[in-house]
Motif scaffolding. Sequence first.
Motif, PDB file in Angstrom:
ATOM      1  N   ILE A   1      40.342  32.160  56.698  1.00 26.34           N
ATOM      2  CA  ILE A   1      40.291  33.291  55.351  1.00 26.34           C
ATOM      3  C   ILE A   1      39.813  32.269  54.355  1.00 26.34           C
ATOM      4  O   ILE A   1      39.816  30.993  54.093  1.00 26.34           O
ATOM      5  CB  ILE A   1      41.932  33.509  55.264  1.00 26.34           C
ATOM      6  N   ILE A   2      39.244  32.909  53.325  1.00 26.47           N
ATOM      7  CA  ILE A   2      38.962  32.501  52.059  1.00 26.47           C
ATOM      8  C   ILE A   2      39.811  32.808  50.886  1.00 26.47           C
ATOM      9  O   ILE A   2      40.081  34.285  50.784  1.00 26.47           O
ATOM     10  CB  ILE A   2      37.286  32.485  51.714  1.00 26.47           C
ATOM     11  N   VAL A   3      40.329  32.224  50.075  1.00 23.11           N
ATOM     12  CA  VAL A   3      41.274  32.665  48.914  1.00 23.11           C
ATOM     13  C   VAL A   3      40.636  32.586  47.651  1.00 23.11           C
ATOM     14  O   VAL A   3      40.300  31.776  47.328  1.00 23.11           O
ATOM     15  CB  VAL A   3      42.563  31.658  49.144  1.00 23.11           C
ATOM     16  N   PHE A   4      41.092  33.822  47.140  1.00 25.89           N
ATOM     17  CA  PHE A   4      40.533  34.168  45.813  1.00 25.89           C
ATOM     18  C   PHE A   4      41.867  34.370  44.827  1.00 25.89           C
ATOM     19  O   PHE A   4      42.598  35.076  45.379  1.00 25.89           O
ATOM     20  CB  PHE A   4      39.514  35.123  45.401  1.00 25.89           C
ATOM     21  N   GLY A   5      41.691  33.720  43.855  1.00 27.57           N
ATOM     22  CA  GLY A   5      43.107  33.943  43.057  1.00 27.57           C
ATOM     23  C   GLY A   5      42.709  35.041  41.800  1.00 27.57           C
ATOM     24  O   GLY A   5      41.597  34.876  41.201  1.00 27.57           O
ATOM     25  N   VAL A   6      43.528  35.640  41.358  1.00 23.14           N
ATOM     26  CA  VAL A   6      43.488  36.718  40.236  1.00 23.14           C
ATOM     27  C   VAL A   6      44.500  36.435  39.166  1.00 23.14           C
ATOM     28  O   VAL A   6      45.634  36.955  39.297  1.00 23.14           O
ATOM     29  CB  VAL A   6      43.401  38.103  40.536  1.00 23.14           C
ATOM     30  N   PRO A   7      44.641  35.557  38.399  1.00 22.32           N
ATOM     31  CA  PRO A   7      45.638  35.183  37.792  1.00 22.32           C
ATOM     32  C   PRO A   7      45.856  36.120  36.318  1.00 22.32           C
ATOM     33  O   PRO A   7      45.057  36.908  36.083  1.00 22.32           O
ATOM     34  CB  PRO A   7      45.023  33.867  36.741  1.00 22.32           C
ATOM     35  N   ASP A   8      47.109  36.062  35.910  1.00 19.59           N
ATOM     36  CA  ASP A   8      47.487  37.056  34.736  1.00 19.59           C
ATOM     37  C   ASP A   8      46.749  36.556  33.170  1.00 19.59           C
ATOM     38  O   ASP A   8      46.624  37.092  32.557  1.00 19.59           O
ATOM     39  CB  ASP A   8      49.040  37.147  34.458  1.00 19.59           C
ATOM     40  N   HIS A   9      47.033  34.962  33.500  1.00 24.55           N
ATOM     41  CA  HIS A   9      46.638  34.446  32.058  1.00 24.55           C
ATOM     42  C   HIS A   9      45.174  33.777  32.179  1.00 24.55           C
ATOM     43  O   HIS A   9      44.798  33.222  33.224  1.00 24.55           O
ATOM     44  CB  HIS A   9      47.476  33.119  31.829  1.00 24.55           C
ATOM     45  N   LYS A  10      44.297  33.864  31.164  1.00 27.29           N
ATOM     46  CA  LYS A  10      42.940  33.591  31.212  1.00 27.29           C
ATOM     47  C   LYS A  10      43.180  32.803  29.740  1.00 27.29           C
ATOM     48  O   LYS A  10      43.353  33.312  28.770  1.00 27.29           O
ATOM     49  CB  LYS A  10      42.006  34.632  31.188  1.00 27.29           C
TER      50      LYS A  10
END
Length: 323
Positions: A75-84
């Motif tokens: 699998i390839i993991v992408f992150g979608v954070p709350d803080h930018k």
Amino acid sequence: MMKFNRHRRLRTSAGMRELVRETFLRPSDFIYPIFFVEGENVRKEVPSMPGVYHISVDLVKEEVQELVDLGIKSIIVFGVPDHKDHVGSEAYHDHGIVQRATLEIKKHFPELVVIADTCLCQYTDHGHCGIVEDGEILNDESLQLLAKTAVSQARAGADIIAPSNMMDGFVIAIREALDEAGFVHVPVMSYAVKYASAFYGPFRDAAHSTPQFGDRKTYQMDPANRLEALREAQSDVEEGADFLIVKPSLSYLDIMRDVKNEFTLPVVAYNVSGEYAMVKAAAQNGWISEKELVLEMLTSMKRAGAELIITYHAKDAAKWLSE
């Protein structure tokens, strides 16, 4: 008597056609992308990508078990954070979303190959893949943060680092940083040939990574260029890449074949979000046979030279191949 070749002899039955088939798909050819988000008990469909979900880390076991059962090995993991923020600090934080997801995946599925997408765009408040100063994306300064991100991901247990930012020198910067940190065994799967494509729209919806100004044409490639792809790939080979990704796939099968012919490293096709969304939309309208079209598309990528395919169709394709 007229003499001509009887090519149809080898097409007379399903068994005959399979006997002489040149290109095969297997579930282990597929790399499935997963978008991890903050929170608990989150499984929310991405509107522009039917069947693709934002998943919270606490649901890792349930989500990944299905993939393992289908014979998908990576699998390839992408992150979608709350803080930018302006430097994408959540990308290289040891408690970042990709790092936590990777730790959780490896705890339950140690044999699964976990690939970490290494970029800053999801984590920056401007949506670009590097540091921005006075409207300019700074190349060399960005490399330091990308290297920090790669080391943090490897420390969390990522088996492969996949840098997707298209900064010049990104492979050697990451390779040296990994080696210095003791991760000499961790390969780099470079987004070696990545075009500035209109096919990325749904991904930006999924990753919340749309640039807040301008576009990415100063670092991603011009779709009209062919020889440039070989120059880009050559640089990454010389800098220590272990895999070469061509992205997107369908409109760039010629480039994939060029890269395969030129280099001996494994080639990876990225069957991107826009390609996926078009198929899903047509299937929902009853205009195509989704199964037949998807398997034909994926076969074309292997035929063009890809050993592996990153695809959102992975689960469906694996099911169809087992029928």
